[in-house]
Design an enzyme around this catalytic site. Structure first.
Site, PDB file in Angstrom:
ATOM      1  CD  GLU A 198      -2.951  -1.267   2.255  1.00  0.00           C
ATOM      2  OE1 GLU A 198      -2.959  -0.388   3.120  1.00  0.00           O
ATOM      3  OE2 GLU A 198      -3.673  -2.266   2.303  1.00  0.00           O
ATOM      4  NE  ARG A 225      -4.900   5.133   9.384  1.00  0.00           N
ATOM      5  CZ  ARG A 225      -5.365   4.141   8.620  1.00  0.00           C
ATOM      6  NH1 ARG A 225      -4.856   2.927   8.705  1.00  0.00           N
ATOM      7  NH2 ARG A 225      -6.343   4.346   7.770  1.00  0.00           N
ATOM      8  NE  ARG A 244      -4.913   5.429   2.919  1.00  0.00           N
ATOM      9  CZ  ARG A 244      -5.379   4.559   3.753  1.00  0.00           C
ATOM     10  NH1 ARG A 244      -5.980   4.955   4.853  1.00  0.00           N
ATOM     11  NH2 ARG A 244      -5.284   3.286   3.500  1.00  0.00           N
ATOM     12  CG  HIS A 264      -9.438   5.561   1.683  1.00  0.00           C
ATOM     13  ND1 HIS A 264      -9.370   5.324   0.328  1.00  0.00           N
ATOM     14  CD2 HIS A 264      -8.791   4.531   2.276  1.00  0.00           C
ATOM     15  CE1 HIS A 264      -8.710   4.195   0.126  1.00  0.00           C
ATOM     16  NE2 HIS A 264      -8.345   3.692   1.294  1.00  0.00           N
ATOM     17  CG  HIS A 294     -10.350   5.967   5.779  1.00  0.00           C
ATOM     18  ND1 HIS A 294     -11.265   4.948   5.610  1.00  0.00           N
ATOM     19  CD2 HIS A 294      -9.141   5.369   5.934  1.00  0.00           C
ATOM     20  CE1 HIS A 294     -10.627   3.779   5.660  1.00  0.00           C
ATOM     21  NE2 HIS A 294      -9.351   4.008   5.865  1.00  0.00           N
TER      22      HIS A 294
HETATM   23  P1  FAD Z   1     -13.947  -0.060  16.047  1.00  0.00           P
HETATM   24  O1  FAD Z   1     -13.578  -1.285  15.333  1.00  0.00           O
HETATM   25  O2  FAD Z   1     -14.592   1.010  15.246  1.00  0.00           O
HETATM   26  O3  FAD Z   1     -14.921  -0.464  17.239  1.00  0.00           O
HETATM   27  C1  FAD Z   1     -15.548   0.526  18.011  1.00  0.00           C
HETATM   28  C2  FAD Z   1     -16.457  -0.163  19.011  1.00  0.00           C
HETATM   29  O4  FAD Z   1     -16.874   0.790  19.972  1.00  0.00           O
HETATM   30  C3  FAD Z   1     -17.737  -0.753  18.446  1.00  0.00           C
HETATM   31  O5  FAD Z   1     -17.957  -1.995  19.055  1.00  0.00           O
HETATM   32  C4  FAD Z   1     -18.825   0.225  18.892  1.00  0.00           C
HETATM   33  O6  FAD Z   1     -20.093  -0.356  19.095  1.00  0.00           O
HETATM   34  C5  FAD Z   1     -18.247   0.663  20.209  1.00  0.00           C
HETATM   35  N1  FAD Z   1     -18.716   1.952  20.709  1.00  0.00           N
HETATM   36  C6  FAD Z   1     -18.539   3.181  20.178  1.00  0.00           C
HETATM   37  N2  FAD Z   1     -19.093   4.119  20.969  1.00  0.00           N
HETATM   38  C7  FAD Z   1     -19.632   3.462  22.022  1.00  0.00           C
HETATM   39  C8  FAD Z   1     -20.344   3.862  23.169  1.00  0.00           C
HETATM   40  N3  FAD Z   1     -20.636   5.151  23.427  1.00  0.00           N
HETATM   41  N4  FAD Z   1     -20.769   2.917  24.045  1.00  0.00           N
HETATM   42  C9  FAD Z   1     -20.519   1.606  23.823  1.00  0.00           C
HETATM   43  N5  FAD Z   1     -19.834   1.162  22.751  1.00  0.00           N
HETATM   44  C10 FAD Z   1     -19.394   2.086  21.859  1.00  0.00           C
HETATM   45  N6  FAD Z   1      -7.107   0.043   9.075  1.00  0.00           N
HETATM   46  C11 FAD Z   1      -6.090  -0.785   8.776  1.00  0.00           C
HETATM   47  O7  FAD Z   1      -5.094  -0.830   9.489  1.00  0.00           O
HETATM   48  N7  FAD Z   1      -6.171  -1.585   7.676  1.00  0.00           N
HETATM   49  C12 FAD Z   1      -7.243  -1.588   6.844  1.00  0.00           C
HETATM   50  O8  FAD Z   1      -7.292  -2.340   5.893  1.00  0.00           O
HETATM   51  C13 FAD Z   1      -8.316  -0.700   7.135  1.00  0.00           C
HETATM   52  N8  FAD Z   1      -9.388  -0.635   6.315  1.00  0.00           N
HETATM   53  C14 FAD Z   1     -10.445   0.143   6.690  1.00  0.00           C
HETATM   54  C15 FAD Z   1     -11.595   0.148   5.899  1.00  0.00           C
HETATM   55  C16 FAD Z   1     -12.704   0.878   6.284  1.00  0.00           C
HETATM   56  C17 FAD Z   1     -13.941   0.879   5.433  1.00  0.00           C
HETATM   57  C18 FAD Z   1     -12.659   1.642   7.478  1.00  0.00           C
HETATM   58  C19 FAD Z   1     -13.847   2.437   7.924  1.00  0.00           C
HETATM   59  C20 FAD Z   1     -11.510   1.662   8.250  1.00  0.00           C
HETATM   60  C21 FAD Z   1     -10.399   0.921   7.865  1.00  0.00           C
HETATM   61  N9  FAD Z   1      -9.239   0.917   8.632  1.00  0.00           N
HETATM   62  C22 FAD Z   1      -8.207   0.082   8.296  1.00  0.00           C
HETATM   63  C23 FAD Z   1      -9.199   1.585   9.932  1.00  0.00           C
HETATM   64  C24 FAD Z   1      -9.458   0.536  11.022  1.00  0.00           C
HETATM   65  O9  FAD Z   1     -10.408  -0.387  10.563  1.00  0.00           O
HETATM   66  C25 FAD Z   1      -9.960   1.156  12.304  1.00  0.00           C
HETATM   67  O10 FAD Z   1      -9.136   2.225  12.681  1.00  0.00           O
HETATM   68  C26 FAD Z   1      -9.945   0.126  13.428  1.00  0.00           C
HETATM   69  O11 FAD Z   1     -10.660  -1.014  13.028  1.00  0.00           O
HETATM   70  C27 FAD Z   1     -10.546   0.717  14.685  1.00  0.00           C
HETATM   71  O12 FAD Z   1     -10.675  -0.304  15.632  1.00  0.00           O
HETATM   72  P2  FAD Z   1     -11.221   0.051  17.060  1.00  0.00           P
HETATM   73  O13 FAD Z   1     -11.237  -1.206  17.830  1.00  0.00           O
HETATM   74  O14 FAD Z   1     -10.473   1.205  17.594  1.00  0.00           O
HETATM   75  O15 FAD Z   1     -12.713   0.589  16.806  1.00  0.00           O
HETATM   76  C1  SIN Z   2      -7.638   0.320   2.515  1.00  0.00           C
HETATM   77  O1  SIN Z   2      -7.806  -0.886   2.368  1.00  0.00           O
HETATM   78  O2  SIN Z   2      -7.401   1.103   1.611  1.00  0.00           O
HETATM   79  C2  SIN Z   2      -7.751   0.866   3.893  1.00  0.00           C
HETATM   80  C3  SIN Z   2      -6.476   0.656   4.570  1.00  0.00           C
HETATM   81  C4  SIN Z   2      -6.345   1.558   5.742  1.00  0.00           C
HETATM   82  O3  SIN Z   2      -7.161   2.445   5.973  1.00  0.00           O
HETATM   83  O4  SIN Z   2      -5.354   1.395   6.452  1.00  0.00           O
END
Ligand code: FAD
Ligand code: SIN
Length: 536
Positions: free
Chosen positions: A120, A383, A287, A241, A348
């Site tokens: 990437e 990032r 990005r 993104h 994103h």
């Molecule tokens: P999340 O996975 O968003 O989980 C948040 C949790 O908090 C959920 O369970 C939600 O219900 C809970 N929550 C929120 N507020 C409350 C509240 N007030 N009370 C109770 N529960 C709450 N990153 C990469 O490194 N590689 C990738 O390929 C990549 N692809 C991506 C593709 C997309 C479409 C998106 C949107 C993001 C992508 N990212 C990627 C970024 C990455 O996915 C996220 O930064 C990461 O998954 C965040 O994980 P997290 O555990 O912090 O939060």
């Molecule tokens: C992507 O697959 O392009 C998302 C990867 C990322 O947000 O890190």
């Protein structure tokens, strides 16, 4: 003491994405764990991750190279110690994921043990482990299965944390003992009391009109932490993104950067390739550069979108490597094996967040943060792709180890008392239109004035509008019976305000923050993080 309105545990985890569940698994080895998710378990940004998780894995690659790539993308604001720690512990966290059953894609002609590594933007080597283009879904499957096999972990779905339970200690420091939580199914507000609390609530993409994020991403964790008095920072660095599917029904469906990693080309409607004019790495530039280039081309030519073209690759390779993207685009009438994909940028990822040290500790005792809600110093001003799953997995482990130590020290002490939620003299929320309009207005203001390209005038305008919205919502919140829309709106507007304030403070352009009135970086005055603390 435990009843239906007061639930006690050693560890309270607010959020059930990769950060929350990794933490829960490690914490469960030392005590009882409660995990809250505000929607169903799969509703997390983690579930939508496509590209994968970056980690040094091949013999050609090195920690030094991953560290250098991360620091380069971060435009002078990465914390070297954070980068070193997270990159070097990456393989340990990935091994944990594999051990609990995550099936990353392996190379086709290999001996069955070798993982296929994606490429990437900004990475100098192939180092992204992935599960085709559904990496997040596979990680969540493995994590939820592992969590459900642990009796020490109780998961409460559809439980929305409202505010943290905070006390002032004799030393003057604050400490956190859990949260007030709305059971969305019954409307009851419960007390979840714990010796250590992890914020793992993910990001705030919903602050913007167009976003790749899941509906849960309203920045609740940042708003709660800020209200409780924790320090937050670097919120001006919102990553857009570059490539989301442009289609009225697609709700900003992401077209993974991994397509560009496999050679996809960005083109104007007349077929012209434009990225080499902007950066020597062309489509694989960082990005911020790619998103700004697309934005500039769209404005220059009055376009609604540009195109991403991977049609020069063999059709069976595209279908095998990107089955989800292929199928989703086809459902919107675009066959990506023979047609270019219409794409636009969308909000994103939030690089800033609740400031933590390298043990996930915030500025409030017993309150930890990990994942997208946290700011560890890894990302700096921008990032690197696929570094966020890495950061979440590594920091959740580290936070769990340090929270375990904290809990062990006072495991015998009684948990403190807190008053039950006081609904007050509230009446039912009957004017929904006020809430929906405020949601819409906030998201439009942020998209139009605090987007990829900013200016002093736009930021000042956003600041005035958001201040007014905050005041209206504050009044409304005090009068009405709360529900999840109102709670999330209050958080969304708080986070919007914090983003604007950080952006106004930074009178320069760096990484993801680009202000046309200060087009250059100013290392002397702004070569440091922004930081906001209520009352400070
Ligand atoms: P999340 O996975 O968003 O989980 C948040 C949790 O908090 C959920 O369970 C939600 O219900 C809970 N929550 C929120 N507020 C409350 C509240 N007030 N009370 C109770 N529960 C709450 N990153 C990469 O490194 N590689 C990738 O390929 C990549 N692809 C991506 C593709 C997309 C479409 C998106 C949107 C993001 C992508 N990212 C990627 C970024 C990455 O996915 C996220 O930064 C990461 O998954 C965040 O994980 P997290 O555990 O912090 O939060
Ligand atoms: C992507 O697959 O392009 C998302 C990867 C990322 O947000 O890190």
């Amino acid at each position: 003491m435990e009843n239906q309105t007061r639930i006690e545990s050693d560890f309270l985890v607010i959020g059930g994405g990769i950060a929350g569940l990794m933490f829960a698994l490690k914490a469960a080895e030392a005590g009882s764990v409660v995990v809250l998710t505000k929607a169903s378990e799969a509703d997390a940004n983690t579930s939508y991750a496509q590209g994968g998780i970056a980690s040094v894995w091949s013999v050609e690659d090195s920690f030094e190279a991953h560290i250098a790539d991360t620091m380069r993308a971060g435009a002078g604001l990465c914390d070297r110690a954070a980068v070193e720690t997270i990159v070097r512990e990456g393989p340990l966290a990935v091994r944990d994921l594999i051990e609990i059953g995550t099936r990353f894609t392996k190379v086709e002609q290999g001996d069955g043990n070798e993982y296929d590594l994606g490429r990437e933007g900004g990475h100098s080597f192939r180092r992204v482990l992935h599960a085709q283009d559904l990496t997040g879904r596979e990680i969540m499957r493995a994590l939820t299965e592992a969590v459900s096999s642990k009796p020490a972990i109780r998961v409460y779905e559809h439980h929305l944390a409202l505010d943290l339970l905070v006390r002032s200690e004799p030393s003057g420091k604050k400490s956190c003992w859990g949260a007030y939580v709305l059971d969305r199914k019954t409307g009851q507000v419960k007390l979840f009391v714990a010796r250590a609390t992890l914020l793992a609530t993910g990001g705030a993409g919903k602050v913007y009109l167009y976003t790749t994020n899941a509906d849960i991403a309203s920045g609740d964790g940042i708003a709660m932490a800020y209200r409780a008095g924790a320090a937050v920072g670097n919120l001006e660095f919102i990553q857009f993104h570059p490539t989301c599917l442009y289609h009225p029904m697609a709700k900003s469906f992401l077209i993974s950067e991994a397509l560009r990693g496999e050679g996809a080309i960005l083109r104007l409607p007349n077929g012209e390739r434009f990225m080499p004019r902007y950066h020597p790495d062309a489509e694989l530039a960082p990005r911020d550069v790619v998103a700004r280039a697309i934005d500039a081309e769209m404005k220059r030519h009055g376009l609604d979108m540009v195109y991403l073209d991977i049609t020069h690759k063999p059709a069976d390779f595209i279908r095998r490597r990107f089955p989800n993207i292929f199928a989703r685009c086809l459902s919107f009438g675009v066959d990506i094996t023979c047609q270019p994909i219409p794409v636009v940028p969308a909000a994103h990822y939030m690089c800033g967040g609740v400031i933590t040290d390298l043990f996930g500790r915030t500025s409030i005792r017993r309150l930890y943060a990990a994942g997208e809600v946290a700011m560890t110093g890894l990302h700096g001003a921008n990032r690197l792709a696929s570094n966020s799953l890495l950061e979440a997995a590594v920091m959740a482990r580290r936070a769990a180890f340090s929270a375990r130590e904290e809990v062990r020290q006072d495991a015998r002490c009684k948990l403190p008392d807190f008053p039950l939620w006081e609904p007050g003299r509230t009446i039912n929320s009957d004017e929904r239109v006020l809430i929906t309009n405020s949601w819409d207005e906030t998201r439009r203001v942020m998209w139009n004035y605090v987007g990829i390209v900013r200016s002093n005038e736009r930021l000042a305008r956003a600041h005035r509008r958001i201040a007014l919205l905050q005041e209206e919502i504050r009044n409304y919140y005090g009068e009405r019976v709360i529900d999840s829309d109102l709670v999330e709106l209050r958080n969304l507007v708080t986070v919007a305000d914090l983003i604007v304030r950080c952006a106004m403070w930074r009178k320069e352009s760096r990484g993801l923050h680009y202000n046309i009135d200060y087009p250059y970086a100013d290392d002397i005055n702004y070569g440091r993080n922004s930081r906001i603390e209520e009352g400070a």
